[in-house]
Design a protein around this motif. Structure first.
Motif, PDB file in Angstrom:
ATOM      1  N   GLY A  47      31.158   2.447   3.568  1.00 29.11           N
ATOM      2  CA  GLY A  47      31.181   2.527   2.117  1.00 29.11           C
ATOM      3  C   GLY A  47      32.809   2.802   1.597  1.00 29.11           C
ATOM      4  O   GLY A  47      33.327   3.239   2.626  1.00 29.11           O
ATOM      5  N   PHE A  48      33.016   2.568   0.382  1.00 30.18           N
ATOM      6  CA  PHE A  48      34.436   2.961   0.065  1.00 30.18           C
ATOM      7  C   PHE A  48      34.567   4.387  -0.368  1.00 30.18           C
ATOM      8  O   PHE A  48      33.628   4.981  -0.711  1.00 30.18           O
ATOM      9  N   ASP A  49      35.815   4.865  -0.046  1.00 26.48           N
ATOM     10  CA  ASP A  49      36.107   6.408  -0.688  1.00 26.48           C
ATOM     11  C   ASP A  49      36.444   6.335  -2.127  1.00 26.48           C
ATOM     12  O   ASP A  49      36.696   5.420  -2.930  1.00 26.48           O
ATOM     13  N   GLU A  50      36.453   7.538  -2.581  1.00 23.35           N
ATOM     14  CA  GLU A  50      36.773   7.801  -3.922  1.00 23.35           C
ATOM     15  C   GLU A  50      37.540   9.319  -3.982  1.00 23.35           C
ATOM     16  O   GLU A  50      37.676  10.087  -3.196  1.00 23.35           O
ATOM     17  N   GLU A  51      38.440   8.935  -5.121  1.00 22.87           N
ATOM     18  CA  GLU A  51      39.525   9.971  -5.486  1.00 22.87           C
ATOM     19  C   GLU A  51      38.919  11.295  -5.989  1.00 22.87           C
ATOM     20  O   GLU A  51      39.259  12.574  -5.690  1.00 22.87           O
ATOM     21  N   GLY A  52      38.171  11.118  -7.018  1.00 25.21           N
ATOM     22  CA  GLY A  52      37.310  12.174  -7.735  1.00 25.21           C
ATOM     23  C   GLY A  52      36.230  12.463  -7.001  1.00 25.21           C
ATOM     24  O   GLY A  52      35.896  12.160  -5.978  1.00 25.21           O
ATOM     25  N   SER A  53      34.967  12.633  -7.657  1.00 21.42           N
ATOM     26  CA  SER A  53      33.720  12.895  -7.333  1.00 21.42           C
ATOM     27  C   SER A  53      32.848  12.676  -8.515  1.00 21.42           C
ATOM     28  O   SER A  53      32.810  13.086  -9.568  1.00 21.42           O
ATOM     29  N   PHE A  54      31.507  12.359  -8.233  1.00 21.07           N
ATOM     30  CA  PHE A  54      30.340  12.553  -8.801  1.00 21.07           C
ATOM     31  C   PHE A  54      29.379  13.567  -8.149  1.00 21.07           C
ATOM     32  O   PHE A  54      29.331  13.940  -7.225  1.00 21.07           O
ATOM     33  N   MET A  55      28.975  14.378  -9.195  1.00 17.70           N
ATOM     34  CA  MET A  55      28.264  15.534  -9.177  1.00 17.70           C
ATOM     35  C   MET A  55      26.959  15.513  -9.728  1.00 17.70           C
ATOM     36  O   MET A  55      26.620  15.068 -10.894  1.00 17.70           O
ATOM     37  N   ILE A 112      18.632   3.268  -5.498  1.00 18.84           N
ATOM     38  CA  ILE A 112      19.295   2.369  -4.628  1.00 18.84           C
ATOM     39  C   ILE A 112      19.064   1.071  -5.256  1.00 18.84           C
ATOM     40  O   ILE A 112      20.119   0.197  -5.203  1.00 18.84           O
ATOM     41  N   GLU A 113      17.969   0.741  -5.762  1.00 23.00           N
ATOM     42  CA  GLU A 113      17.774  -0.601  -6.307  1.00 23.00           C
ATOM     43  C   GLU A 113      18.714  -1.067  -7.407  1.00 23.00           C
ATOM     44  O   GLU A 113      19.260  -2.025  -7.434  1.00 23.00           O
ATOM     45  N   VAL A 114      18.764  -0.094  -8.350  1.00 22.59           N
ATOM     46  CA  VAL A 114      19.811  -0.300  -9.280  1.00 22.59           C
ATOM     47  C   VAL A 114      21.261  -0.680  -9.092  1.00 22.59           C
ATOM     48  O   VAL A 114      21.834  -1.661  -9.316  1.00 22.59           O
ATOM     49  N   ALA A 115      21.858   0.323  -8.076  1.00 21.24           N
ATOM     50  CA  ALA A 115      23.034   0.227  -7.480  1.00 21.24           C
ATOM     51  C   ALA A 115      23.432  -1.225  -6.695  1.00 21.24           C
ATOM     52  O   ALA A 115      24.289  -1.922  -7.202  1.00 21.24           O
ATOM     53  N   TYR A 116      22.531  -1.349  -5.967  1.00 22.55           N
ATOM     54  CA  TYR A 116      22.761  -2.636  -5.040  1.00 22.55           C
ATOM     55  C   TYR A 116      22.554  -3.751  -5.837  1.00 22.55           C
ATOM     56  O   TYR A 116      23.259  -4.849  -5.800  1.00 22.55           O
ATOM     57  N   LYS A 220      21.013  -3.818   2.890  1.00 12.64           N
ATOM     58  CA  LYS A 220      22.193  -3.979   3.619  1.00 12.64           C
ATOM     59  C   LYS A 220      23.378  -4.083   3.074  1.00 12.64           C
ATOM     60  O   LYS A 220      23.402  -4.796   1.997  1.00 12.64           O
ATOM     61  N   PRO A 221      24.443  -3.285   3.250  1.00 17.43           N
ATOM     62  CA  PRO A 221      24.319  -2.350   4.251  1.00 17.43           C
ATOM     63  C   PRO A 221      23.383  -0.885   3.869  1.00 17.43           C
ATOM     64  O   PRO A 221      23.021  -0.792   2.610  1.00 17.43           O
ATOM     65  N   PRO A 222      23.081  -0.390   5.124  1.00 16.02           N
ATOM     66  CA  PRO A 222      21.935   0.718   4.809  1.00 16.02           C
ATOM     67  C   PRO A 222      22.727   1.947   4.033  1.00 16.02           C
ATOM     68  O   PRO A 222      23.937   2.258   4.088  1.00 16.02           O
ATOM     69  N   VAL A 223      22.023   2.770   3.572  1.00 16.84           N
ATOM     70  CA  VAL A 223      22.375   3.825   2.797  1.00 16.84           C
ATOM     71  C   VAL A 223      21.422   5.183   2.994  1.00 16.84           C
ATOM     72  O   VAL A 223      20.323   4.954   3.068  1.00 16.84           O
ATOM     73  N   ASN A 224      22.054   6.456   3.229  1.00 19.26           N
ATOM     74  CA  ASN A 224      21.355   7.600   3.615  1.00 19.26           C
ATOM     75  C   ASN A 224      21.483   8.634   2.485  1.00 19.26           C
ATOM     76  O   ASN A 224      22.738   8.632   2.166  1.00 19.26           O
ATOM     77  N   LEU A 225      20.737   9.194   2.015  1.00 15.29           N
ATOM     78  CA  LEU A 225      20.554  10.012   1.107  1.00 15.29           C
ATOM     79  C   LEU A 225      20.010  11.430   1.870  1.00 15.29           C
ATOM     80  O   LEU A 225      18.746  11.295   2.041  1.00 15.29           O
ATOM     81  N   LYS A 226      20.723  12.235   1.707  1.00 19.67           N
ATOM     82  CA  LYS A 226      20.217  13.841   2.474  1.00 19.67           C
ATOM     83  C   LYS A 226      19.847  14.840   1.420  1.00 19.67           C
ATOM     84  O   LYS A 226      20.805  15.412   0.813  1.00 19.67           O
ATOM     85  N   GLU A 242      26.933   7.025  -7.532  1.00 18.11           N
ATOM     86  CA  GLU A 242      27.712   7.372  -6.379  1.00 18.11           C
ATOM     87  C   GLU A 242      27.379   6.181  -5.237  1.00 18.11           C
ATOM     88  O   GLU A 242      28.419   5.740  -4.950  1.00 18.11           O
ATOM     89  N   ILE A 243      26.259   5.690  -5.193  1.00 21.05           N
ATOM     90  CA  ILE A 243      25.840   4.673  -4.426  1.00 21.05           C
ATOM     91  C   ILE A 243      26.647   3.461  -4.926  1.00 21.05           C
ATOM     92  O   ILE A 243      27.159   2.712  -3.773  1.00 21.05           O
TER      93      ILE A 243
END
Length: 341
Positions: A47-55, A112-116, A220-226, A242-243
């Motif tokens: 995945g792509f990186d980000e300068e700020g952040s989502f919280m 995940i569904e919404v983002a993809y 695909k690509p797979p995503v992991n949420l901890k 975030e996804i």
């Protein structure tokens, strides 16, 4: 003699104080939690990186003892709830936790569904069975099933979705016996139940459970949420942002610290949550620049209205933004100017 008496009294008071802290009242206390950066706990492969952040923002919730109850009475941003307001009828702490974990699992799947789909990437599902979300009192399932059980067969037939379960059981008459095969904590079990008329629907028979699909989303690509230590559905919307941001080349954060809250439905609708005032406090303490709040289509008493009142009360510089759906948030972020470095 006086010194011995003083020591005994001090020891007795300390023991009493310690013991009373473990005596729980029939209440829950909630207070501002934390604002947690999502990039470390969500990873889209390559995945792509980000300068700020989502919280995501959280509320700390726990059973009240006498001390936390008294403190909450005098704290502006702590709330007291009865057991009935938090837990379902007859629901134990263990069952409540299981329900919160399933709500979290559902929110991750929807996010995940919404983002993809927004990124134009297809999604597929693998169905594992029928999850028992809750059990109705005075119904056949009350003594045999528990919230968190996973039904895999009915009368020897494999049923993978709640729709199939409802259709099969609903086609039978009250008084009919059925056999359920299910899993509880990974162990296989079975139970025979005699169907009864459903409360408020005497023409229909059932076992008295609220069934939902237990399904795994395949992308695909797979995503992991901890998210092992997070429960409930209120982080779903921020998960989806975030996804999506990791799936696309453009960085929607544009260097900003962006907090928020809200459930997410598979169609992208952002839903109301509890504890919005406490989450505003948590986001402000974490230094967030922007806070997304569920607008509920402008309904009176919406999360957004409560969030604005709290933001004004604590005199934060954080901007509170109303959102009804996922596309609202994306459009707002796309229109943002880059954060000055």
């Amino acid at each position: 003699m006086g010194r011995k008496l003083y020591i005994r009294f001090t020891v007795f008071a300390a023991v009493l104080l310690l013991a009373s802290s473990f005596y729980y009242l029939p209440y829950y206390v909630s207070k501002p939690g934390m604002a947690q950066e999502l990039e470390p706990i969500i990873e889209v492969e390559n995945g792509f990186d980000e300068e700020g952040s989502f919280m995501l923002t959280t509320v700390r919730m726990g059973r009240a003892n006498i001390y936390s109850y008294i403190i909450a009475q005098f704290s502006k941003y702590q709330e007291i709830y009865t057991l009935e307001e938090i837990r379902g009828e007859g629901e134990t702490d263990e069952q409540y936790t299981a329900r919160q974990m399933h709500l979290m699992a559902g929110s991750k799947t929807s996010a995940i569904e919404v983002a993809y789909k927004k990124a134009g990437i297809p999604v597929n599902y693998e169905y594992n069975g029928v999850y028992v979300f809750s059990v109705l009192p005075d119904m056949p399932a009350e003594e045999k099933l528990k919230p968190g059980d996973l039904i895999v067969e009915v009368d020897g037939q494999e049923l993978t979705t709640s729709e199939e379960f409802i259709e099969y059981v609903g086609g039978k008459q009250a008084g009919t016996e059925i056999e359920l095969s299910f899993k509880r904590n990974g162990k296989s079990k079975s139970a025979e139940l005699i169907l009864k008329p459903l409360p408020g629907e005497p023409e229909r028979a059932g076992v008295g459970i609220f069934p939902v699909d237990d399904k795994e989303i395949i992308v695909k690509p797979p995503v992991n949420l901890k998210t092992d230590e997070i429960g409930g559905p209120s982080a779903g919307f921020m998960f989806s942002l975030e996804i999506y941001n990791q799936l696309i080349e453009e960085d929607l954060t544009k260097g900003y610290e962006i907090a928020g809250t809200g459930t997410i439905s598979s169609d992208g609708t952002i839903g109301r949550i509890g504890g919005i005032e406490q989450k505003i406090v948590a986001a402000d303490k974490a230094g967030a620049d922007i806070f997304f709040a569920p607008n509920e289509d402008g309904a009176e008493g919406s999360n957004y209205e409560a969030a604005v009142r709290t933001a004004e009360d604590i005199e934060t510089n954080m901007k509170v933004v109303p959102v009804n759906n996922f596309n609202d948030a994306v459009s707002y972020l796309e229109s943002l100017k880059e954060e000055a470095s």
